[in-house]
Motif scaffolding. Structure first.
Motif, short mmCIF file in Angstrom:
data_model
loop_
_atom_site.label_atom_id
_atom_site.label_comp_id
_atom_site.label_asym_id
_atom_site.label_seq_id
_atom_site.Cartn_x
_atom_site.Cartn_y
_atom_site.Cartn_z
N LYS A 150 3.90 5.87 -5.47
CA LYS A 150 3.83 5.95 -6.93
C LYS A 150 2.88 7.07 -7.36
O LYS A 150 3.11 7.72 -8.36
CB LYS A 150 3.38 4.62 -7.52
N THR A 151 1.80 7.26 -6.58
CA THR A 151 0.85 8.33 -6.93
C THR A 151 1.43 9.71 -6.66
O THR A 151 0.99 10.68 -7.28
CB THR A 151 -0.47 8.18 -6.13
N LEU A 152 2.40 9.81 -5.79
CA LEU A 152 3.01 11.11 -5.48
C LEU A 152 4.00 11.55 -6.55
O LEU A 152 4.28 12.73 -6.69
CB LEU A 152 3.71 11.06 -4.12
N GLN A 153 4.52 10.60 -7.30
CA GLN A 153 5.56 10.95 -8.29
C GLN A 153 4.99 11.46 -9.56
O GLN A 153 3.97 11.41 -10.01
CB GLN A 153 6.43 9.75 -8.58
N LEU B 117 0.83 -1.20 0.00
CA LEU B 117 0.00 0.00 0.00
C LEU B 117 0.87 1.26 0.00
O LEU B 117 0.58 2.22 -0.71
CB LEU B 117 -0.94 0.00 1.21
N GLU B 118 1.94 1.23 0.77
CA GLU B 118 2.86 2.38 0.79
C GLU B 118 3.51 2.58 -0.57
O GLU B 118 3.63 3.71 -1.05
CB GLU B 118 3.95 2.17 1.85
#
Length: 177
Positions: A174-177, A168-169
């Motif tokens: 990945k969504t932050l990049q 999950l982390e």
């Protein structure tokens, strides 16, 4: 020449064989045959595990506080930017005479936007969107409840839960990049 004597070991050879009492031999063989640790050892292990779990909980709480602080700062910055933009619009509209209607509509839009962001944060915080994490958490909790005195029995569930959190982390980063 002197190297063999410099290691500090002295070997004594006895011509008399060493014998142990039968109850000492029996006690040692029982300890070796028993797969479970002694109650003292088990309580020490349990205390260690509890301390590690509490440490993990503290770290998760700190991480949650940091995320909430980052969200608060981002919202403050966004609100300041919007206020600056609205101040520029309001000064231009005040001259036209329609500033109060536009600003209330803008404020309503801002309020809806903030509500949407809060809802998104709450859904991210919820485990409903992550069934595998919820399932591993439930399995871990039920294992701890069923093995209250021997929590080491739950090592598989702990490993599964850690793997789920790790996955999950990774997805989150990945969504932050």
């Amino acid at each position: 020449m002197g190297a063999s004597q410099s290691n500090g070991q002295v070997v004594f050879r006895s011509e008399t064989p060493v014998q142990f009492a039968p109850d000492v031999v029996e006690q040692l063989s029982e300890r070796q045959a028993s797969p479970t640790p002694t109650p003292e050892r088990q309580s020490t292990l349990d205390e260690h595990i509890r301390a590690r779990i509490q440490n993990e909980v503290k770290q998760l709480r700190k991480a949650e506080e940091q995320v909430q602080e980052e969200i608060r700062l981002a919202l403050e910055k966004e609100n300041l930017d919007k206020e600056k933009a609205m101040a520029g619009e309001a000064s231009g509209e005040a001259e036209a005479g329609a500033g109060s209607i536009k600003s209330s509509a803008v404020l309503l839009g801002d309020l809806e936007e903030i509500q949407a962001k809060i809802d998104r944060f709450q859904t991210r915080k919820s485990l409903a969107n992550y069934p595998e994490l919820k399932a591993s958490q439930d399995a871990l909790i039920s294992c701890y409840k069923s093995h209250m005195n021997s929590s080491l029995e739950c090592w598989k569930e702990v490993a599964n839960f850690k793997n789920s959190v790790s996955q999950l982390e990774k997805e989150y980063f990945k969504t932050l990049q």
